[in-house]
Enzyme design. Structure first.
Site, PDB file in Angstrom:
ATOM      1  N   ARG A  11       0.850  -1.344  -0.065  1.00 35.80           N
ATOM      2  CA  ARG A  11       0.118   0.119   0.064  1.00 35.80           C
ATOM      3  C   ARG A  11       0.823   1.293   0.231  1.00 35.80           C
ATOM      4  NH1 ARG A  11      -3.044  -2.605   2.952  1.00 35.80           N
ATOM      5  NH2 ARG A  11      -1.304  -4.230   3.183  1.00 35.80           N
ATOM      6  N   THR A  12       1.870   1.223   0.754  1.00 33.56           N
ATOM      7  CA  THR A  12       2.599   2.616   0.805  1.00 33.56           C
ATOM      8  C   THR A  12       3.169   2.969  -0.499  1.00 33.56           C
ATOM      9  OG1 THR A  12       3.111   2.327   3.064  1.00 33.56           O
ATOM     10  CG2 THR A  12       4.684   3.851   1.989  1.00 33.56           C
ATOM     11  N   LYS A  54      24.654  -7.465  -6.933  1.00 33.46           N
ATOM     12  CA  LYS A  54      25.932  -7.685  -7.232  1.00 33.46           C
ATOM     13  C   LYS A  54      27.182  -7.316  -6.312  1.00 33.46           C
ATOM     14  CE  LYS A  54      24.695  -7.249 -12.220  1.00 33.46           C
ATOM     15  NZ  LYS A  54      24.833  -5.919 -13.455  1.00 33.46           N
ATOM     16  N   ARG A  80      12.232   3.212   1.235  1.00 39.67           N
ATOM     17  CA  ARG A  80      12.022   2.176   2.237  1.00 39.67           C
ATOM     18  C   ARG A  80      13.116   1.394   2.459  1.00 39.67           C
ATOM     19  NH1 ARG A  80       6.662  -0.914   3.945  1.00 39.67           N
ATOM     20  NH2 ARG A  80       6.138   1.188   4.300  1.00 39.67           N
ATOM     21  N   HIS A  94       8.012   6.544  10.006  1.00 39.46           N
ATOM     22  CA  HIS A  94       7.509   6.385   8.957  1.00 39.46           C
ATOM     23  C   HIS A  94       6.433   7.678   9.030  1.00 39.46           C
ATOM     24  CE1 HIS A  94       5.137   4.641   5.516  1.00 39.46           C
ATOM     25  NE2 HIS A  94       4.561   3.835   6.305  1.00 39.46           N
TER      26      HIS A  94
HETATM   27  C1  NCD Z   1       3.364  -0.057   8.132  1.00 38.19           C
HETATM   28  C2  NCD Z   1       4.778  -0.091   8.099  1.00 38.19           C
HETATM   29  O1  NCD Z   1       5.182  -0.338   6.959  1.00 38.19           O
HETATM   30  O2  NCD Z   1       5.619   0.323   9.008  1.00 38.19           O
HETATM   31  N1  NCD Z   1       2.723  -0.367   7.176  1.00 38.19           N
HETATM   32  C3  NCD Z   1       2.596   0.485   6.007  1.00 38.19           C
HETATM   33  O3  NCD Z   1       3.309   1.403   5.792  1.00 38.19           O
HETATM   34  N2  NCD Z   1       1.327   0.608   5.404  1.00 38.19           N
HETATM   35  C4  NCD Z   1       3.032  -0.822   9.089  1.00 38.19           C
HETATM   36  C5  NCD Z   1       3.436  -2.419   9.140  1.00 38.19           C
HETATM   37  O4  NCD Z   1       3.908  -2.739   8.394  1.00 38.19           O
HETATM   38  O5  NCD Z   1       2.756  -2.818  10.310  1.00 38.19           O
END
Ligand code: NCD
Length: 331
Positions: free
Chosen positions: A74-75, A104, A125, A154
């Site tokens: 989703r992110t 590599k 990320r 986050h």
């Molecule tokens: C969160 C994350 O990645 O920290 N999810 C997200 O970004 N939608 C929460 C989680 O993974 O529990």
């Protein structure tokens, strides 16, 4: 996995101070309540753009790299959609440690410098805390947005969470909230506590097992900001009629061994019984998702449950607003 120097010092991250353009977005600590106001003001405009069938030209011609070293649907999806809704384009790289030059043996520094050269912004990320800060230090020419750095922060999730609370209660001060699950490893928790600390008279009841409490360091850092944190280990100690409940999953990937994860997972389930005992008619039920059993699906159709409805949609609009501001879009 790559190891980093834990150099994450908030004083070396630039504060926003009303000016988003070109800034890295690493931590909620960069924001003031005024900055949130600027961002939130744009959300309805972003919603209007998203609901139109045609993409806008807010960041036309800009290219944004999505570099995701950790699983995300989703992110990743919401950032990708946000850039496209604004008329920009994306270069999307998931799991580069398996599928690219990193496999590599390329260093993190080289990877960031390469994508900095191609793009107008990097959304990162990564499983290691401090990695977004390090990327921002490396990429001097383009802004870096932290889409989750290990158990660190986050920030964009917290921004959309704050907006969702604001949309319901029309304020971000004088609130009582419950946060449940993994306080120790949950980066969404860490960012949201920072965000709610920007406003006066907020109280958070942190419901978790002993093992998953905030680290001592986090507890003392956050408490110094004036927010009231009440650690609880039993649903019996939950406040009645809180403004919001923020449920989270136990962060399995942060555990060294599966046994200790199994012991503490799903200690607290959000179900009808709990709602009937403690929730009020204006309590909203939130979750950053994914959920893995800690919310009973029977709750999904309760009007107060926003985790699959407004919270998700706000994620898109708030990320659009942030990208538009950071990339200096024509709004
Ligand atoms: C969160 C994350 O990645 O920290 N999810 C997200 O970004 N939608 C929460 C989680 O993974 O529990």
């Amino acid at each position: 996995m790559l190891e980093f120097n834990p150099r994450m010092q908030t004083n070396s991250i630039q504060s926003i101070d009303g000016k988003f353009k070109g800034k890295d977005i690493i931590s909620l600590d960069q924001f003031t309540s005024k900055d949130l106001k600027i961002l939130f003001y744009l959300v309805p405009k972003m919603r209007a753009i998203a609901l139109k069938a045609l993409p806008s030209k807010v960041i036309a011609g800009k290219i944004v790299v999505l570099l995701f070293y950790e699983p995300s649907s989703r992110t990743f999806g919401s950032f990708s959609t946000a850039v496209k809704q604004l008329g920009g384009q994306t270069v999307e790289i998931q799991n580069p440690q398996e599928f690219s030059s990193i496999a590599k043996g390329e260093t993190f520094e080289d990877t960031i410098r390469v994508f900095e050269a191609y793009s107008d912004g990097i959304i990162l990320r990564h499983p290691t805390m401090g990695s977004a800060f390090n990327a921002a230090e490396i990429a001097k020419l383009v802004p870096v947005v932290n889409a989750g750095d290990g158990k660190g922060e986050h920030p964009t999730q917290a921004l959309l969470d704050l907006y969702t609370i604001f949309e319901k209660h029309r304020r971000l001060d004088n609130l009582t909230g419950v946060m449940a699950g993994d306080m120790l490893n949950g980066r969404t928790i860490h960012s949201l506590i920072r965000g709610l600390s920007l406003f006066k008279k907020n109280t958070l009841h942190l419901l978790s097992s002993k093992e998953l409490k905030l680290s001592k360091k986090d507890y003392s850092n956050f408490s110094k900001r004036g927010i009231k944190l009440v650690e609880i280990e039993n649903v019996k100690d939950m406040p009645k009629n809180a403004h919001f409940w923020y449920w989270t999953r136990t962060q399995k990937e942060r555990f060294k061994n599966l046994k200790s994860y199994e012991r503490v997972k799903n200690s607290f389930i959000l179900n009808k019984e709990l709602i009937d005992t403690c929730a009020g008619k204006n309590t909203i039920f939130m979750h950053p998702l994914p959920r893995v059993g800690e919310i009973d699906t029977k709750i999904d159709n309760d009007k107060r449950a926003v985790y699959l409805t407004t919270q998700i949609r706000n994620g898109l609009y708030v990320r659009m607003a942030l990208i538009a501001l950071v990339l200096g879009g024509k709004i």
